[in-house]
Design a protein around this motif. Structure first.
Motif, PDB file in Angstrom:
ATOM      1  N   ARG A   1      24.513 -38.781 -70.996  1.00 18.65           N
ATOM      2  CA  ARG A   1      23.658 -37.783 -70.332  1.00 18.65           C
ATOM      3  C   ARG A   1      23.391 -36.584 -71.239  1.00 18.65           C
ATOM      4  NH1 ARG A   1      23.258 -38.351 -64.612  1.00 18.65           N
ATOM      5  NH2 ARG A   1      24.544 -40.059 -63.806  1.00 18.65           N
ATOM      6  N   ARG A   2      24.099 -36.467 -72.347  1.00 18.28           N
ATOM      7  CA  ARG A   2      23.877 -35.362 -73.277  1.00 18.28           C
ATOM      8  C   ARG A   2      23.083 -35.799 -74.505  1.00 18.28           C
ATOM      9  NH1 ARG A   2      29.356 -34.698 -71.951  1.00 18.28           N
ATOM     10  NH2 ARG A   2      30.068 -35.292 -74.030  1.00 18.28           N
ATOM     11  N   TRP A   3      22.495 -36.981 -74.467  1.00 24.32           N
ATOM     12  CA  TRP A   3      21.679 -37.445 -75.595  1.00 24.32           C
ATOM     13  C   TRP A   3      20.342 -36.707 -75.634  1.00 24.32           C
ATOM     14  CZ3 TRP A   3      22.466 -43.519 -75.726  1.00 24.32           C
ATOM     15  CH2 TRP A   3      23.804 -43.780 -76.043  1.00 24.32           C
ATOM     16  N   ILE A   4      19.531 -37.029 -76.643  1.00 22.81           N
ATOM     17  CA  ILE A   4      18.272 -36.338 -76.885  1.00 22.81           C
ATOM     18  C   ILE A   4      17.167 -36.919 -75.994  1.00 22.81           C
ATOM     19  CG2 ILE A   4      16.569 -35.698 -78.627  1.00 22.81           C
ATOM     20  CD1 ILE A   4      19.322 -34.524 -79.137  1.00 22.81           C
ATOM     21  N   PHE A   5      16.426 -36.027 -75.351  1.00 22.70           N
ATOM     22  CA  PHE A   5      15.330 -36.459 -74.480  1.00 22.70           C
ATOM     23  C   PHE A   5      14.236 -37.122 -75.308  1.00 22.70           C
ATOM     24  CE2 PHE A   5      11.218 -35.517 -72.457  1.00 22.70           C
ATOM     25  CZ  PHE A   5      11.401 -36.107 -71.219  1.00 22.70           C
ATOM     26  N   ALA A   6      13.816 -38.317 -74.896  1.00 22.99           N
ATOM     27  CA  ALA A   6      12.767 -39.056 -75.595  1.00 22.99           C
ATOM     28  C   ALA A   6      11.466 -39.103 -74.809  1.00 22.99           C
ATOM     29  CB  ALA A   6      13.234 -40.477 -75.895  1.00 22.99           C
ATOM     30  N   GLY A   7      11.542 -39.214 -73.472  1.00 18.59           N
ATOM     31  CA  GLY A   7      10.331 -39.272 -72.667  1.00 18.59           C
ATOM     32  C   GLY A   7      10.662 -39.542 -71.212  1.00 18.59           C
ATOM     33  N   SER A   8       9.657 -39.395 -70.355  1.00 19.93           N
ATOM     34  CA  SER A   8       9.852 -39.624 -68.926  1.00 19.93           C
ATOM     35  C   SER A   8       8.577 -40.163 -68.318  1.00 19.93           C
ATOM     36  CB  SER A   8      10.266 -38.323 -68.219  1.00 19.93           C
ATOM     37  OG  SER A   8       9.235 -37.364 -68.313  1.00 19.93           O
ATOM     38  N   SER A   9       8.714 -40.729 -67.135  1.00 18.53           N
ATOM     39  CA  SER A   9       7.559 -41.255 -66.411  1.00 18.53           C
ATOM     40  C   SER A   9       7.892 -41.246 -64.927  1.00 18.53           C
ATOM     41  CB  SER A   9       7.203 -42.675 -66.876  1.00 18.53           C
ATOM     42  OG  SER A   9       8.290 -43.562 -66.635  1.00 18.53           O
ATOM     43  N   LEU A  10       6.864 -41.469 -64.111  1.00 17.70           N
ATOM     44  CA  LEU A  10       7.039 -41.513 -62.663  1.00 17.70           C
ATOM     45  C   LEU A  10       6.344 -42.750 -62.129  1.00 17.70           C
ATOM     46  CD1 LEU A  10       7.903 -40.282 -59.948  1.00 17.70           C
ATOM     47  CD2 LEU A  10       5.757 -38.960 -59.965  1.00 17.70           C
TER      48      LEU A  10
ATOM     49  N   GLN B   1       4.454 -45.854 -76.895  1.00 18.85           N
ATOM     50  CA  GLN B   1       3.230 -45.395 -76.249  1.00 18.85           C
ATOM     51  C   GLN B   1       3.526 -44.588 -74.990  1.00 18.85           C
ATOM     52  OE1 GLN B   1       4.321 -48.571 -76.615  1.00 18.85           O
ATOM     53  NE2 GLN B   1       3.293 -50.001 -75.203  1.00 18.85           N
ATOM     54  N   PHE B   2       4.739 -44.729 -74.438  1.00 17.66           N
ATOM     55  CA  PHE B   2       5.136 -43.977 -73.252  1.00 17.66           C
ATOM     56  C   PHE B   2       5.972 -42.743 -73.594  1.00 17.66           C
ATOM     57  CE2 PHE B   2       5.227 -48.440 -71.247  1.00 17.66           C
ATOM     58  CZ  PHE B   2       3.860 -48.390 -70.987  1.00 17.66           C
ATOM     59  N   TYR B   3       6.339 -42.591 -74.874  1.00 22.75           N
ATOM     60  CA  TYR B   3       7.236 -41.507 -75.273  1.00 22.75           C
ATOM     61  C   TYR B   3       6.594 -40.671 -76.379  1.00 22.75           C
ATOM     62  CZ  TYR B   3      10.211 -45.179 -73.315  1.00 22.75           C
ATOM     63  OH  TYR B   3      10.729 -46.190 -72.538  1.00 22.75           O
ATOM     64  N   PRO B   4       5.534 -39.925 -76.072  1.00 27.80           N
ATOM     65  CA  PRO B   4       4.839 -39.187 -77.129  1.00 27.80           C
ATOM     66  C   PRO B   4       5.715 -38.154 -77.825  1.00 27.80           C
ATOM     67  CG  PRO B   4       4.069 -38.515 -74.933  1.00 27.80           C
ATOM     68  CD  PRO B   4       4.894 -39.747 -74.754  1.00 27.80           C
ATOM     69  N   MET B   5       6.656 -37.532 -77.115  1.00 26.55           N
ATOM     70  CA  MET B   5       7.517 -36.544 -77.775  1.00 26.55           C
ATOM     71  C   MET B   5       8.364 -37.196 -78.861  1.00 26.55           C
ATOM     72  SD  MET B   5       8.821 -34.006 -74.721  1.00 26.55           S
ATOM     73  CE  MET B   5       9.795 -33.076 -75.890  1.00 26.55           C
ATOM     74  N   LEU B   6       8.877 -38.378 -78.585  1.00 24.05           N
ATOM     75  CA  LEU B   6       9.673 -39.078 -79.583  1.00 24.05           C
ATOM     76  C   LEU B   6       8.797 -39.570 -80.723  1.00 24.05           C
ATOM     77  CD1 LEU B   6      12.341 -40.282 -80.570  1.00 24.05           C
ATOM     78  CD2 LEU B   6      11.896 -42.277 -79.123  1.00 24.05           C
ATOM     79  N   ALA B   7       7.659 -40.136 -80.396  1.00 23.76           N
ATOM     80  CA  ALA B   7       6.771 -40.675 -81.433  1.00 23.76           C
ATOM     81  C   ALA B   7       6.355 -39.589 -82.422  1.00 23.76           C
ATOM     82  CB  ALA B   7       5.546 -41.309 -80.787  1.00 23.76           C
ATOM     83  N   GLN B   8       6.070 -38.402 -81.912  1.00 23.04           N
ATOM     84  CA  GLN B   8       5.603 -37.320 -82.775  1.00 23.04           C
ATOM     85  C   GLN B   8       6.743 -36.571 -83.453  1.00 23.04           C
ATOM     86  OE1 GLN B   8       3.092 -35.136 -80.050  1.00 23.04           O
ATOM     87  NE2 GLN B   8       1.305 -36.376 -80.576  1.00 23.04           N
ATOM     88  N   ALA B   9       7.986 -36.894 -83.118  1.00 19.76           N
ATOM     89  CA  ALA B   9       9.124 -36.257 -83.789  1.00 19.76           C
ATOM     90  C   ALA B   9       9.340 -36.838 -85.178  1.00 19.76           C
ATOM     91  CB  ALA B   9      10.392 -36.429 -82.961  1.00 19.76           C
ATOM     92  N   GLY B  10       8.839 -38.047 -85.426  1.00 22.92           N
ATOM     93  CA  GLY B  10       8.985 -38.668 -86.736  1.00 22.92           C
ATOM     94  C   GLY B  10       8.014 -38.064 -87.736  1.00 22.92           C
ATOM     95  N   PRO B  11       8.052 -38.522 -88.976  1.00 19.75           N
ATOM     96  CA  PRO B  11       7.184 -37.976 -90.016  1.00 19.75           C
ATOM     97  C   PRO B  11       5.718 -38.120 -89.671  1.00 19.75           C
ATOM     98  CG  PRO B  11       8.907 -39.352 -90.970  1.00 19.75           C
ATOM     99  CD  PRO B  11       8.961 -39.565 -89.493  1.00 19.75           C
ATOM    100  N   ALA B  12       4.931 -37.083 -89.937  1.00 19.97           N
ATOM    101  CA  ALA B  12       3.488 -37.143 -89.699  1.00 19.97           C
ATOM    102  C   ALA B  12       2.875 -38.260 -90.527  1.00 19.97           C
ATOM    103  CB  ALA B  12       2.847 -35.806 -90.054  1.00 19.97           C
ATOM    104  N   GLY B  13       2.051 -39.063 -89.893  1.00 22.78           N
ATOM    105  CA  GLY B  13       1.414 -40.175 -90.592  1.00 22.78           C
ATOM    106  C   GLY B  13       2.304 -41.381 -90.778  1.00 22.78           C
ATOM    107  N   GLY B  14       3.499 -41.342 -90.223  1.00 22.76           N
ATOM    108  CA  GLY B  14       4.426 -42.456 -90.360  1.00 22.76           C
ATOM    109  C   GLY B  14       4.027 -43.646 -89.509  1.00 22.76           C
ATOM    110  N   PRO B  15       4.670 -44.799 -89.731  1.00 26.84           N
ATOM    111  CA  PRO B  15       4.285 -46.021 -89.005  1.00 26.84           C
ATOM    112  C   PRO B  15       4.480 -45.905 -87.502  1.00 26.84           C
ATOM    113  CG  PRO B  15       6.342 -46.333 -90.208  1.00 26.84           C
ATOM    114  CD  PRO B  15       5.778 -45.049 -90.669  1.00 26.84           C
ATOM    115  N   ALA B  16       5.507 -45.192 -87.061  1.00 24.74           N
ATOM    116  CA  ALA B  16       5.742 -45.088 -85.625  1.00 24.74           C
ATOM    117  C   ALA B  16       4.629 -44.285 -84.953  1.00 24.74           C
ATOM    118  CB  ALA B  16       7.099 -44.425 -85.359  1.00 24.74           C
TER     119      ALA B  16
END
Length: 216
Positions: A62-71, A193-208
């Protein structure tokens, strides 16, 4: 009468030396808490299994890093819930050392763990007037990347929920989870595709970022 300026005798010098040494050690001890040692550099954290090969639920998930959420996110063709209260909140967290690796490289290293927490919806709690919030936990699931154990590298486990959480996970068979992730995940079996915060945390222009359609 003049003061005696002779040097202290050997026994006196010994006493003074011990006193100075104790004072120095005492000052140093104020810098490091009693009973503790300097923190060692921590390496990548890996999944842990019991003697029968079942995945263990980490105590601190429960103390891990937030990656994304949905409803109300669903992968089936069933119609939408009749009421928002019938849907669930999904929270995805990623283990911190795996997150730091992803931020540096844009890749999910061996041993990456992601946890999915499923919440029911709550309402009518003051001072709330409208909307719903994430309430009781309905289920816990985990995804792990461990090519030494699982074909296709990734595996998925359930830890129960409303009927009580378990400390060991039930392995979800490939036809239920692995095939869906392999076919539809934006990057490396992860639904970025459901976790934009995680996807954009990686290097800009990276494969992810490119694969998820969220390149900056």
């Amino acid at each position: 009468m003049s003061a005696d300026r002779r040097s202290p005798s050997k026994p006196v010098r010994a006493v003074l030396w011990v006193a100075l040494s104790c004072a120095t050690l005492g000052a140093a001890s104020m810098l490091v808490p009693s009973g503790s040692a300097a923190p060692a550099a921590s390496g990548p954290r890996m999944p842990a299994y019991d003697e029968e090969g079942r995945l263990l639920l980490p105590e601190d998930y429960r103390r891990w890093i937030f990656a994304g959420s949905s409803l109300g996110l669903s992968y089936s063709d069933a119609g939408p819930a009749a009421d928002l209260r019938d849907e669930m909140f999904h929270e995805v967290l990623i283990e911190p050392t795996a997150y730091e690796h992803f931020v540096r490289t844009g890749t999910f290293r061996e041993g990456t763990m992601l946890v999915l927490i499923l919440h029911g919806t709550g309402q009518e709690v003051l001072p709330q007037r409208r909307g719903v919030f994430a309430a009781e936990v309905h289920g816990i699931e985990m995804a792990v990347k461990d090519s030494s154990r699982f074909e296709g590298s990734w595996a998925y486990f359930g830890f129960g929920g409303m009927d009580g959480l378990r400390t060991t996970g039930t392995f979800n068979q490939p036809e239920r989870c692995q095939a869906c992730h392999a076919e539809h995940a934006a990057y490396d079996n992860v639904f970025l595709q459901f976790y934009p915060m995680l996807a954009q945390a990686g290097p800009a222009g990276g494969p992810a970022a490119r694969a998820s359609g969220l390149d900056r």
